[in-house]
Design a protein around this motif. Structure first.
Motif, PDB file in Angstrom:
ATOM      1  N   ASN A  24       0.833  -1.203   0.000  1.00 22.20           N
ATOM      2  CA  ASN A  24       0.000   0.000   0.000  1.00 22.20           C
ATOM      3  C   ASN A  24       0.866   1.252   0.000  1.00 22.20           C
ATOM      4  N   PHE A  25       0.559   2.167  -0.899  1.00 20.07           N
ATOM      5  CA  PHE A  25       1.233   3.454  -0.969  1.00 20.07           C
ATOM      6  C   PHE A  25       0.165   4.532  -0.812  1.00 20.07           C
ATOM      7  N   ASP A  26       0.308   5.385   0.195  1.00 17.51           N
ATOM      8  CA  ASP A  26      -0.692   6.410   0.495  1.00 17.51           C
ATOM      9  C   ASP A  26      -0.019   7.760   0.678  1.00 17.51           C
ATOM     10  N   LEU A  27      -0.705   8.811   0.203  1.00 19.30           N
ATOM     11  CA  LEU A  27      -0.260  10.185   0.396  1.00 19.30           C
ATOM     12  C   LEU A  27      -1.492  10.990   0.784  1.00 19.30           C
ATOM     13  N   THR A  28      -1.423  11.671   1.925  1.00 20.69           N
ATOM     14  CA  THR A  28      -2.579  12.404   2.440  1.00 20.69           C
ATOM     15  C   THR A  28      -2.175  13.814   2.819  1.00 20.69           C
ATOM     16  N   ALA A  29      -3.046  14.783   2.479  1.00 20.66           N
ATOM     17  CA  ALA A  29      -2.869  16.171   2.901  1.00 20.66           C
ATOM     18  C   ALA A  29      -4.142  16.594   3.629  1.00 20.66           C
ATOM     19  N   GLU A  30      -3.969  17.289   4.775  1.00 17.60           N
ATOM     20  CA  GLU A  30      -5.115  17.739   5.554  1.00 17.60           C
ATOM     21  C   GLU A  30      -4.985  19.231   5.850  1.00 17.60           C
ATOM     22  N   TRP A  31      -6.124  19.922   5.834  1.00 20.98           N
ATOM     23  CA  TRP A  31      -6.157  21.344   6.182  1.00 20.98           C
ATOM     24  C   TRP A  31      -7.234  21.547   7.235  1.00 20.98           C
ATOM     25  N   TYR A  32      -6.827  22.073   8.397  1.00 20.13           N
ATOM     26  CA  TYR A  32      -7.757  22.358   9.482  1.00 20.13           C
ATOM     27  C   TYR A  32      -8.059  23.850   9.467  1.00 20.13           C
ATOM     28  N   PHE A  33      -9.329  24.192   9.576  1.00 20.86           N
ATOM     29  CA  PHE A  33      -9.723  25.595   9.513  1.00 20.86           C
ATOM     30  C   PHE A  33     -10.802  25.879  10.548  1.00 20.86           C
ATOM     31  N   GLY A  34     -11.100  27.178  10.731  1.00 18.88           N
ATOM     32  CA  GLY A  34     -12.186  27.586  11.627  1.00 18.88           C
ATOM     33  C   GLY A  34     -11.941  27.169  13.053  1.00 18.88           C
ATOM     34  N   ASN A  35     -10.785  27.529  13.647  1.00 17.04           N
ATOM     35  CA  ASN A  35     -10.460  27.170  15.035  1.00 17.04           C
ATOM     36  C   ASN A  35     -10.595  25.665  15.278  1.00 17.04           C
ATOM     37  N   ASN A  36     -10.143  24.893  14.318  1.00 20.57           N
ATOM     38  CA  ASN A  36     -10.121  23.428  14.416  1.00 20.57           C
ATOM     39  C   ASN A  36     -11.506  22.791  14.472  1.00 20.57           C
ATOM     40  N   VAL A  37     -12.514  23.458  13.936  1.00 22.56           N
ATOM     41  CA  VAL A  37     -13.839  22.833  13.855  1.00 22.56           C
ATOM     42  C   VAL A  37     -14.149  22.405  12.423  1.00 22.56           C
ATOM     43  N   GLY A  38     -13.157  22.539  11.535  1.00 19.31           N
ATOM     44  CA  GLY A  38     -13.348  22.117  10.154  1.00 19.31           C
ATOM     45  C   GLY A  38     -12.100  21.462   9.603  1.00 19.31           C
ATOM     46  N   GLN A  39     -12.301  20.587   8.630  1.00 19.78           N
ATOM     47  CA  GLN A  39     -11.170  19.874   8.054  1.00 19.78           C
ATOM     48  C   GLN A  39     -11.478  19.514   6.600  1.00 19.78           C
ATOM     49  N   LEU A  40     -10.505  19.718   5.733  1.00 21.60           N
ATOM     50  CA  LEU A  40     -10.532  19.228   4.359  1.00 21.60           C
ATOM     51  C   LEU A  40      -9.372  18.261   4.195  1.00 21.60           C
ATOM     52  N   THR A  41      -9.633  17.120   3.560  1.00 21.20           N
ATOM     53  CA  THR A  41      -8.606  16.092   3.405  1.00 21.20           C
ATOM     54  C   THR A  41      -8.604  15.595   1.969  1.00 21.20           C
ATOM     55  N   ALA A  42      -7.421  15.420   1.415  1.00 18.63           N
ATOM     56  CA  ALA A  42      -7.257  14.786   0.104  1.00 18.63           C
ATOM     57  C   ALA A  42      -6.271  13.639   0.273  1.00 18.63           C
ATOM     58  N   SER A  43      -6.676  12.458  -0.175  1.00 21.32           N
ATOM     59  CA  SER A  43      -5.825  11.268  -0.054  1.00 21.32           C
ATOM     60  C   SER A  43      -5.691  10.609  -1.413  1.00 21.32           C
ATOM     61  N   PHE A  44      -4.483  10.168  -1.725  1.00 22.93           N
ATOM     62  CA  PHE A  44      -4.204   9.428  -2.953  1.00 22.93           C
ATOM     63  C   PHE A  44      -3.625   8.083  -2.544  1.00 22.93           C
ATOM     64  N   PHE A  45      -4.005   7.010  -3.239  1.00 22.66           N
ATOM     65  CA  PHE A  45      -3.533   5.687  -2.842  1.00 22.66           C
ATOM     66  C   PHE A  45      -3.304   4.797  -4.061  1.00 22.66           C
ATOM     67  N   HIS A  46      -2.391   3.861  -3.888  1.00 19.98           N
ATOM     68  CA  HIS A  46      -2.122   2.829  -4.889  1.00 19.98           C
ATOM     69  C   HIS A  46      -1.806   1.546  -4.123  1.00 19.98           C
ATOM     70  N   LYS A  47      -2.462   0.448  -4.522  1.00 12.95           N
ATOM     71  CA  LYS A  47      -2.269  -0.832  -3.842  1.00 12.95           C
ATOM     72  C   LYS A  47      -2.007  -1.919  -4.872  1.00 12.95           C
ATOM     73  N   ARG A  48      -1.088  -2.816  -4.556  1.00 12.03           N
ATOM     74  CA  ARG A  48      -0.836  -4.010  -5.366  1.00 12.03           C
ATOM     75  C   ARG A  48      -1.215  -5.216  -4.532  1.00 12.03           C
ATOM     76  N   LEU A  49      -2.156  -6.018  -5.052  1.00 13.45           N
ATOM     77  CA  LEU A  49      -2.679  -7.163  -4.294  1.00 13.45           C
ATOM     78  C   LEU A  49      -2.204  -8.469  -4.895  1.00 13.45           C
ATOM     79  N   LYS A  50      -1.822  -9.390  -4.021  1.00 14.63           N
ATOM     80  CA  LYS A  50      -1.423 -10.735  -4.447  1.00 14.63           C
ATOM     81  C   LYS A  50      -2.343 -11.748  -3.777  1.00 14.63           C
TER      82      LYS A  50
END
Length: 196
Positions: free
Chosen positions: A60-86
């Motif tokens: 599993n390869f994951d990359l995540t970015a998070e932004w907290y706003f509004g005195n920590n009562v809000g959050q935006l998150t973007a995640s990208f992932f790639h998985k190789r299954l056997k």
């Protein structure tokens, strides 16, 4: 981030028994497809589990970015992932000899197997969460969670594994290779909206 994942096969797929198969007399045919008079063979078709199934493993390869706003009562998150299954679990058809009452005959068995191909899952997720603390009175504290996920999966020809599917129960095999099907249980688009 990189990590390895392991998922055991569903317990029902590993059962090591099967019901007594029904027998069918099949008329033998020559190379031209003509029935050979008086010539037949005994065959059976049934489903069985596979106690030798291996767990599905993944890189599993994951990359995540998070932004907290509004005195920590809000959050935006973007995640990208790639998985190789056997060892992805899929349906397989095997021919095995069965002995019943002193007679041995071929049986066509539909059984779960570990695919030899490597599955690939690639995608992204967008998520939003906020508590609306700016609202007046009793509305203060209401909030919303929402997310959207896009998944592209490939690499393992898939057929249904559901025991309730009539084709699986009857032991029939699809004439579609399934190479372009997504991996079982994965939707291309998924979203959730939760007010609280």
């Amino acid at each position: 981030a990189y990590f390895k994942g392991v998922a055991p096969p569903e317990f029902g797929y590993t059962r090591n028994y099967y019901n007594v198969p029904g027998l069918n007399a099949v008329e033998n045919r020559d190379a031209a497809g003509n029935i050979i008079p008086g010539s037949f063979s005994i065959q059976s078709t049934f489903n069985a589990g596979n106690p030798f199934l291996k767990p599905t493993t993944s890189d599993n390869f994951d990359l995540t970015a998070e932004w907290y706003f509004g005195n920590n009562v809000g959050q935006l998150t973007a995640s990208f992932f790639h998985k190789r299954l056997k060892n992805v679990v899929t349906n397989g058809i095997v021919r095995t000899p069965i002995t019943n009452n002193g007679a041995t005959f071929d049986a066509v068995v539909t059984t779960p197997i570990n695919a030899e191909e490597t599955g690939k899952i690639t995608g992204f997720e967008l998520a939003y969460q906020q508590v609306y603390d700016f609202l007046p009175g009793f509305l203060k504290g209401l909030g919303l969670q929402a997310n959207y996920t896009y998944v592209k999966s490939s690499g393992v020809p898939q057929s249904t594994l559901s025991a309730t599917d009539p084709d699986v129960a009857a032991g029939r095999v699809s004439n579609i290779a399934g190479d372009e099907f997504p991996l079982q249980g994965l939707s291309k688009h998924t979203f959730n909206i939760t007010p609280f």
